[in-house]
Design a protein around this motif. Structure first.
Motif, PDB file in Angstrom:
ATOM      1  N   ASP A   1       0.875  -1.179   0.000  1.00  0.00           N
ATOM      2  CA  ASP A   1       0.000   0.000   0.000  1.00  0.00           C
ATOM      3  C   ASP A   1       0.907   1.222   0.000  1.00  0.00           C
ATOM      4  OD1 ASP A   1      -2.157   1.712   0.278  1.00  0.00           O
ATOM      5  OD2 ASP A   1      -2.670   1.083   2.317  1.00  0.00           O
TER       6      ASP A   1
ATOM      7  N   HIS B   1      -2.251   2.295   9.157  1.00  0.00           N
ATOM      8  CA  HIS B   1      -2.796   0.998   9.605  1.00  0.00           C
ATOM      9  C   HIS B   1      -1.775  -0.118   9.410  1.00  0.00           C
ATOM     10  CE1 HIS B   1      -3.242   0.208   5.251  1.00  0.00           C
ATOM     11  NE2 HIS B   1      -3.503   1.499   5.191  1.00  0.00           N
TER      12      HIS B   1
ATOM     13  N   HIS C   1      -6.080  -3.770   5.491  1.00  0.00           N
ATOM     14  CA  HIS C   1      -6.134  -2.977   6.721  1.00  0.00           C
ATOM     15  C   HIS C   1      -6.143  -3.913   7.920  1.00  0.00           C
ATOM     16  CE1 HIS C   1      -7.817   0.001   3.768  1.00  0.00           C
ATOM     17  NE2 HIS C   1      -6.901   0.718   4.367  1.00  0.00           N
TER      18      HIS C   1
ATOM     19  N   ALA D   1       1.352   0.646   7.390  1.00  0.00           N
ATOM     20  CA  ALA D   1       1.313   1.716   6.388  1.00  0.00           C
ATOM     21  C   ALA D   1       1.280   3.038   7.147  1.00  0.00           C
ATOM     22  CB  ALA D   1       0.079   1.571   5.513  1.00  0.00           C
TER      23      ALA D   1
ATOM     24  N   GLU E   1       0.909   6.988   6.652  1.00  0.00           N
ATOM     25  CA  GLU E   1       0.346   7.771   5.545  1.00  0.00           C
ATOM     26  C   GLU E   1      -0.207   9.127   5.975  1.00  0.00           C
ATOM     27  OE1 GLU E   1      -3.203   6.206   3.671  1.00  0.00           O
ATOM     28  OE2 GLU E   1      -3.300   4.539   5.072  1.00  0.00           O
TER      29      GLU E   1
ATOM     30  N   GLU F   1       2.454   7.960   1.355  1.00  0.00           N
ATOM     31  CA  GLU F   1       2.346   6.713   2.136  1.00  0.00           C
ATOM     32  C   GLU F   1       3.393   5.685   1.700  1.00  0.00           C
ATOM     33  OE1 GLU F   1      -1.155   4.355   1.155  1.00  0.00           O
ATOM     34  OE2 GLU F   1      -1.191   3.496   3.173  1.00  0.00           O
TER      35      GLU F   1
HETATM   36 MG    MG Z   1      -3.249   2.881   3.433  1.00  0.00          MG
END
Ligand code: MG
Length: 250
Positions: free
Chosen positions: A106, A169, A176, A200, A202, A233
């Motif tokens: 991600d 997350h 997630h 992640a 972000e 991110e």
């Molecule tokens: Mg994300």
């Protein structure tokens, strides 16, 4: 529940991360005046699928495209569309993720479409810098609050604001996972970071006030005051040797 990853899982996440990053770069190269966000989404999907992976946003919670593309005052979750045509001076947040052999990457970046204002340029630079300051805190023994604090302190010192309603997350077999990783916080507070965690980070940073609202399509999240917003991110692994960015090319 926080899932710690084995080294085999981390290498799959590295591959998923690499595909996510390459997709993001290809998308960024396509940003130019006259191009629709739908065309950019198509490039992302084609590339991710060509690597034997799947775009993990496609169908996620019903999301109708392969990537989120968020222009100017759109903070996150912009839906690619043939009618959203980029123009010179836009800032274009693109969020791409690939799922490879069951593991997710991600990442996001906000690109300039042609020449942008000084004000917009400074916002992008500050948000990018805050991402890396957050990543520096992603080491075993520190806490989630240390990451959020590093981001928040840098951003707010420059009179920008940090979005509260959406946060970073954990990421892994699910896009997630726990823990939540807010872009604000108190040093020494929150979940303790352990080797094998993958998160992640972000930052979502507004030029104006922090408030956001979701439009009637149920996705598009915009600044309440109409100000510009930037989003950067990376997916990061916590390791005994320090943070390892999984969403990067070799
Ligand atoms: Mg994300």
């Amino acid at each position: 529940m926080i899932v710690l990853k084995t080294s085999r899982e981390l290498s799959l996440m590295r591959k998923a991360g690499k595909i996510s990053q390459k997709a993001l770069r290809l998308a960024g190269e396509a940003v130019e005046p006259g191009v629709s966000t739908w065309e950019i989404d198509k490039i992302i999907r084609q590339y991710i699928e060509s690597e034997g992976a799947t775009p993990n946003f496609l169908g996620y919670g019903g999301f109708p495209a392969s990537a989120c593309i968020s222009v100017n005052n759109v903070v996150i979750h912009g839906i690619p569309s043939k009618s959203t045509i980029l123009k010179k001076g836009d800032i274009v947040g693109i969020d791409t993720g690939a799922c490879y052999e069951g593991f997710n990457g991600d990442n996001a970046w906000t690109f300039a479409c042609g020449e942008i204002s000084e004000e917009a340029r400074a916002l992008l630079e500050a948000t990018e810098k805050s991402l890396y300051l957050g990543i520096e805190q992603a080491v075993p023994g520190r806490r989630v609050g240390d990451i959020g604090h590093a981001v928040q302190e840098y951003v707010e010192a420059r009179k920008y604001s940090v979005v509260r309603e959406f946060v970073g997350h954990g990421v892994g077999a699910k896009l997630h996972e726990d823990p939540s990783v807010p872009n604000y916080g108190t040093p020494g507070r929150g979940v303790r970071l352990l080797p094998g965690m993958t998160i992640a980070i972000e930052p979502m940073v507004n030029l104006g006030k922090p408030g956001v609202k979701i439009l009637d399509d149920g996705w598009t999240t915009v600044t309440r005051d109409g100000s510009l917003s930037a989003h950067f991110e990376h997916t990061v692994a916590i390791t005994p040797d320090g943070p390892v960015i999984l969403t990067q090319l070799d």
